[in-house]
Design a protein around this motif. Structure first.
Motif, PDB file in Angstrom:
ATOM      1  N   ASP B  93      29.996  40.832  29.077  1.00  0.00           N
ATOM      2  CA  ASP B  93      31.342  41.318  29.304  1.00  0.00           C
ATOM      3  C   ASP B  93      31.844  40.829  30.657  1.00  0.00           C
ATOM      4  OD1 ASP B  93      33.177  43.328  27.976  1.00  0.00           O
ATOM      5  OD2 ASP B  93      33.249  43.936  30.097  1.00  0.00           O
ATOM      6  N   LYS B  94      33.187  40.728  30.793  1.00  0.00           N
ATOM      7  CA  LYS B  94      33.772  40.292  32.062  1.00  0.00           C
ATOM      8  C   LYS B  94      33.398  41.224  33.210  1.00  0.00           C
ATOM      9  CE  LYS B  94      37.979  38.211  30.118  1.00  0.00           C
ATOM     10  NZ  LYS B  94      37.451  36.933  29.750  1.00  0.00           N
ATOM     11  N   ASP B  95      33.143  42.500  32.897  1.00  0.00           N
ATOM     12  CA  ASP B  95      32.814  43.464  33.953  1.00  0.00           C
ATOM     13  C   ASP B  95      31.399  43.292  34.484  1.00  0.00           C
ATOM     14  OD1 ASP B  95      35.282  44.507  33.415  1.00  0.00           O
ATOM     15  OD2 ASP B  95      34.510  45.992  31.993  1.00  0.00           O
ATOM     16  N   ALA B  96      30.633  42.397  33.861  1.00  0.00           N
ATOM     17  CA  ALA B  96      29.247  42.193  34.306  1.00  0.00           C
ATOM     18  C   ALA B  96      29.186  41.590  35.707  1.00  0.00           C
ATOM     19  CB  ALA B  96      28.500  41.322  33.305  1.00  0.00           C
ATOM     20  N   VAL B  97      30.316  41.077  36.193  1.00  0.00           N
ATOM     21  CA  VAL B  97      30.339  40.535  37.551  1.00  0.00           C
ATOM     22  C   VAL B  97      31.541  41.131  38.301  1.00  0.00           C
ATOM     23  CG1 VAL B  97      31.525  38.481  36.692  1.00  0.00           C
ATOM     24  CG2 VAL B  97      30.427  38.396  38.920  1.00  0.00           C
ATOM     25  N   SER B  98      31.366  41.328  39.597  1.00  0.00           N
ATOM     26  CA  SER B  98      32.440  41.933  40.394  1.00  0.00           C
ATOM     27  C   SER B  98      33.046  40.888  41.336  1.00  0.00           C
ATOM     28  CB  SER B  98      31.872  43.087  41.236  1.00  0.00           C
ATOM     29  OG  SER B  98      31.081  42.558  42.281  1.00  0.00           O
ATOM     30  N   PRO B  99      34.275  41.137  41.801  1.00  0.00           N
ATOM     31  CA  PRO B  99      34.890  40.201  42.755  1.00  0.00           C
ATOM     32  C   PRO B  99      34.006  39.952  43.981  1.00  0.00           C
ATOM     33  CG  PRO B  99      36.539  41.714  41.947  1.00  0.00           C
ATOM     34  CD  PRO B  99      35.228  42.188  41.388  1.00  0.00           C
ATOM     35  N   LYS B 100      33.356  41.008  44.473  1.00  0.00           N
ATOM     36  CA  LYS B 100      32.494  40.857  45.648  1.00  0.00           C
ATOM     37  C   LYS B 100      31.326  39.905  45.346  1.00  0.00           C
ATOM     38  CE  LYS B 100      30.545  42.134  49.673  1.00  0.00           C
ATOM     39  NZ  LYS B 100      29.610  41.007  49.815  1.00  0.00           N
ATOM     40  N   GLN B 101      30.748  40.037  44.168  1.00  0.00           N
ATOM     41  CA  GLN B 101      29.638  39.152  43.788  1.00  0.00           C
ATOM     42  C   GLN B 101      30.095  37.700  43.676  1.00  0.00           C
ATOM     43  OE1 GLN B 101      28.572  41.449  40.282  1.00  0.00           O
ATOM     44  NE2 GLN B 101      26.555  41.900  41.143  1.00  0.00           N
ATOM     45  N   GLN B 103      32.555  36.401  45.352  1.00  0.00           N
ATOM     46  CA  GLN B 103      32.768  35.949  46.727  1.00  0.00           C
ATOM     47  C   GLN B 103      31.462  35.464  47.350  1.00  0.00           C
ATOM     48  OE1 GLN B 103      34.460  39.197  48.869  1.00  0.00           O
ATOM     49  NE2 GLN B 103      36.526  38.336  48.778  1.00  0.00           N
ATOM     50  N   ASP B 104      30.429  36.287  47.186  1.00  0.00           N
ATOM     51  CA  ASP B 104      29.117  35.920  47.741  1.00  0.00           C
ATOM     52  C   ASP B 104      28.620  34.623  47.128  1.00  0.00           C
ATOM     53  OD1 ASP B 104      29.288  38.214  49.183  1.00  0.00           O
ATOM     54  OD2 ASP B 104      27.943  39.392  47.908  1.00  0.00           O
ATOM     55  N   LEU B 105      28.794  34.498  45.812  1.00  0.00           N
ATOM     56  CA  LEU B 105      28.350  33.299  45.120  1.00  0.00           C
ATOM     57  C   LEU B 105      29.088  32.061  45.643  1.00  0.00           C
ATOM     58  CD1 LEU B 105      26.732  31.992  42.820  1.00  0.00           C
ATOM     59  CD2 LEU B 105      28.593  32.583  41.261  1.00  0.00           C
ATOM     60  N   CYS B 106      30.402  32.202  45.816  1.00  0.00           N
ATOM     61  CA  CYS B 106      31.198  31.075  46.319  1.00  0.00           C
ATOM     62  C   CYS B 106      30.738  30.677  47.723  1.00  0.00           C
ATOM     63  CB  CYS B 106      32.682  31.423  46.329  1.00  0.00           C
ATOM     64  SG  CYS B 106      33.409  31.455  44.679  1.00  0.00           S
ATOM     65  N   ASN B 107      30.470  31.677  48.541  1.00  0.00           N
ATOM     66  CA  ASN B 107      30.009  31.380  49.898  1.00  0.00           C
ATOM     67  C   ASN B 107      28.690  30.627  49.893  1.00  0.00           C
ATOM     68  OD1 ASN B 107      32.220  32.430  51.202  1.00  0.00           O
ATOM     69  ND2 ASN B 107      31.364  34.503  51.318  1.00  0.00           N
ATOM     70  N   GLU B 108      27.833  30.994  48.968  1.00  0.00           N
ATOM     71  CA  GLU B 108      26.550  30.309  48.858  1.00  0.00           C
ATOM     72  C   GLU B 108      26.764  28.859  48.383  1.00  0.00           C
ATOM     73  OE1 GLU B 108      23.770  32.563  46.525  1.00  0.00           O
ATOM     74  OE2 GLU B 108      22.188  31.060  46.741  1.00  0.00           O
ATOM     75  N   LEU B 109      27.657  28.683  47.420  1.00  0.00           N
ATOM     76  CA  LEU B 109      27.913  27.335  46.878  1.00  0.00           C
ATOM     77  C   LEU B 109      28.575  26.431  47.913  1.00  0.00           C
ATOM     78  CD1 LEU B 109      29.147  28.347  43.310  1.00  0.00           C
ATOM     79  CD2 LEU B 109      27.060  27.074  43.840  1.00  0.00           C
ATOM     80  N   GLY B 123      45.003  35.066  31.310  1.00  0.00           N
ATOM     81  CA  GLY B 123      45.277  36.474  31.540  1.00  0.00           C
ATOM     82  C   GLY B 123      45.295  36.846  33.011  1.00  0.00           C
ATOM     83  N   ILE B 124      45.544  38.133  33.253  1.00  0.00           N
ATOM     84  CA  ILE B 124      45.716  38.603  34.630  1.00  0.00           C
ATOM     85  C   ILE B 124      44.809  39.784  34.917  1.00  0.00           C
ATOM     86  CG2 ILE B 124      48.092  37.783  34.862  1.00  0.00           C
ATOM     87  CD1 ILE B 124      49.080  40.502  34.052  1.00  0.00           C
ATOM     88  N   GLU B 125      43.797  39.981  34.075  1.00  0.00           N
ATOM     89  CA  GLU B 125      42.933  41.156  34.242  1.00  0.00           C
ATOM     90  C   GLU B 125      41.688  40.841  35.072  1.00  0.00           C
ATOM     91  OE1 GLU B 125      44.063  40.967  30.631  1.00  0.00           O
ATOM     92  OE2 GLU B 125      45.778  42.135  31.300  1.00  0.00           O
ATOM     93  N   GLN B 126      40.628  41.562  34.747  1.00  0.00           N
ATOM     94  CA  GLN B 126      39.403  41.480  35.530  1.00  0.00           C
ATOM     95  C   GLN B 126      38.905  40.041  35.715  1.00  0.00           C
ATOM     96  OE1 GLN B 126      38.145  44.035  37.135  1.00  0.00           O
ATOM     97  NE2 GLN B 126      36.591  42.716  38.038  1.00  0.00           N
ATOM     98  N   GLY B 127      38.968  39.259  34.634  1.00  0.00           N
ATOM     99  CA  GLY B 127      38.473  37.884  34.710  1.00  0.00           C
ATOM    100  C   GLY B 127      39.233  37.071  35.750  1.00  0.00           C
ATOM    101  N   PHE B 128      40.535  37.289  35.835  1.00  0.00           N
ATOM    102  CA  PHE B 128      41.358  36.607  36.833  1.00  0.00           C
ATOM    103  C   PHE B 128      40.949  37.060  38.234  1.00  0.00           C
ATOM    104  CE2 PHE B 128      45.085  36.901  39.627  1.00  0.00           C
ATOM    105  CZ  PHE B 128      45.468  35.571  39.690  1.00  0.00           C
ATOM    106  N   LYS B 129      40.798  38.359  38.396  1.00  0.00           N
ATOM    107  CA  LYS B 129      40.439  38.896  39.715  1.00  0.00           C
ATOM    108  C   LYS B 129      39.107  38.343  40.190  1.00  0.00           C
ATOM    109  CE  LYS B 129      43.133  43.072  39.216  1.00  0.00           C
ATOM    110  NZ  LYS B 129      43.118  44.111  38.168  1.00  0.00           N
ATOM    111  N   ASN B 130      38.143  38.254  39.267  1.00  0.00           N
ATOM    112  CA  ASN B 130      36.845  37.683  39.628  1.00  0.00           C
ATOM    113  C   ASN B 130      36.984  36.215  40.025  1.00  0.00           C
ATOM    114  OD1 ASN B 130      35.354  39.988  39.178  1.00  0.00           O
ATOM    115  ND2 ASN B 130      34.937  39.491  37.034  1.00  0.00           N
TER     116      ASN B 130
END
Ligand SMILES: Nc1ncnc2c1ncn2[C@@H]1O[C@H](COP(=O)(O)OP(=O)(O)O)[C@@H](O)[C@H]1O
Ligand SMILES: [Mg+2]
Lengths: 96, 266
Positions: B93-101, B103-109, B123-130
């Protein structure tokens, strides 16, 4: 007959112009609605400007963006402000 | 330190995944290290567009949850040196990952790659926010049609409220024949409405369908206008000043025709 304007896509009623006009109109509403702050900012500024001249109840002010019809299929957007006036202020008193 | 771009659109099916894959491949072709991150959890596509679907072992959620190391989840593209895919989870599910996670992943990459491109879900929901959470810059893809442009405008507003203030526009699937007839909004019309800077224009090109059938980026197809357009976009991202391709520049065509008929400036 060779239609120059149509050929160059400049004709007013070409479908792309219709698309563009429709988009412009719908986006005025979308943008105003996306940010409720937008209307609040306008309201604040209007109050600032007119309170030197008029007395009114801030809670009665109604500001919104609406569609107005100019012709059969000609619409435009308007900012409508309904501000019931309680009293006019005396102006010009100190201007001399 | 790398740069994170999120590729968004609002409306689905306008070419985000195609754009992500091709800009990424073109950046890698020019010698950059690139990772493509599929943020379309549950509806992943970037793997098949790139032809890497059979090589996936782990995915983004595995990385985020610590089920594997980042390096184990990265799929290396054997055709383009320096190009990697971090696939989306298909069964989560899209909720399996959070915006904070994210962010951390992007910083590592960012520490390992020159460019990180995130393929955003519709869309403009959770998936977009992540998808936007860890991004430094945004690319908005649209096609020159009413509903897509409207949704693009909405996305531009949402990007701004996520501190992504100067997104750049890719106009995809432009059909010069329809533009000439006045039946498709041209580059100028679209930019005029959206009011953001243009990153590039990609013509409608059947080579995209053919190359996607094969699981190859279209930039590898010789004489493909869309491929050329994506390569130009990749150059602009690297800071090179590349003029818009002749064929996809509407005004230049109008000028040419005017000249042909002896009207307007010579
Ligand atoms: N420039 C183009 N010319 C022709 N077909 C295109 C072009 N760009 C995208 N497509 C096709 O449009 C469809 C949607 O593209 P895709 O990249 O999956 O969009 P999104 O990720 O925004 O949903 C795909 O079938 C793709 O092959
Ligand atoms: Mg997609």
């Amino acid at each position: 007959m060779f239609d120059f304007f149509r050929f160059f896509g400049k004709e007013e009623s070409s479908s792309k112009n219709i698309a563009k006009e429709r988009l412009k109109l719908v986006l005025i509403h979308d943008r105003a609605n996306v940010s409720p702050k937008f209307l609040d900012i306008i309201k604040g500024d209007i109050i600032k400007v007119i309170s030197d001249y008029l007395e009114f109840d801030v809670d009665e002010i109604d500001i919104r963006i609406t569609k107005v019809q100019n012709g059969e299929s000609d619409y435009s957007s308007a900012l409508v402000a309904n501000i019931p006036i309680k009293k006019m202020k005396k102006i010009g008193k100190n201007s001399g | 330190m790398g740069e994170v771009y999120v590729v968004t659109s609002g409306k689905g099916g306008v070419g985000k995944t195609t754009t992500t894959a091709n800009i990424g491949a073109a950046l890698a072709m020019e010698g950059n290290s690139v990772v493509l991150l599929d943020a379309d959890i549950g509806l992943r596509n970037l793997d098949v567009v790139l032809g890497l679907e059979n090589r996936i072992v782990y995915d983004l959620i595995d990385v985020v949850e610590g089920a594997c190391r980042l390096k184990q989840a990265l799929v290396k593209d054997k055709r383009f040196d320096g190009l990697f895919l971090l696939p989306a989870a298909q069964t989560r599910d899209k909720d399996a990952v959070s915006p904070k996670q994210m962010q951390d992943l992007c910083n590592e990459l960012k520490e390992q790659f020159d460019y990180i491109l995130i393929d955003c879900p519709a869309g403009i929901e959770q998936g977009f926010k992540n998808a936007v959470a860890g991004a430094d810059k945004a690319i908005v893809v649209t096609i020159p049609e009413v509903s897509a442009v409207r949704d693009a405008d909405r996305i531009i507003g949402l990007l701004a409220s996520n501190d992504l203030h100067y997104p750049e526009l890719v106009i995809n699937r432009l059909r010069i024949d329809m533009v000439k007839r006045g039946d498709m909004m041209n580059i100028e019309d679209t930019m005029d409405i959206l009011g953001i800077d243009l990153l590039g224009v990609v013509p409608d090109d059947e080579n995209i369908v053919i190359s996607t059938n094969r699981g190859e980026p279209v930039i590898a197809t010789r004489n493909s206008l869309a491929g050329k357009a994506f390569i130009n976009i990749a150059k602009r991202i690297q800071g090179f000043d590349v003029p818009t391709m002749d064929l996809d520049e509407d005004s230049s065509i109008v000028d040419k025709l005017k000249r042909l008929f002896g009207i307007g400036k010579k």
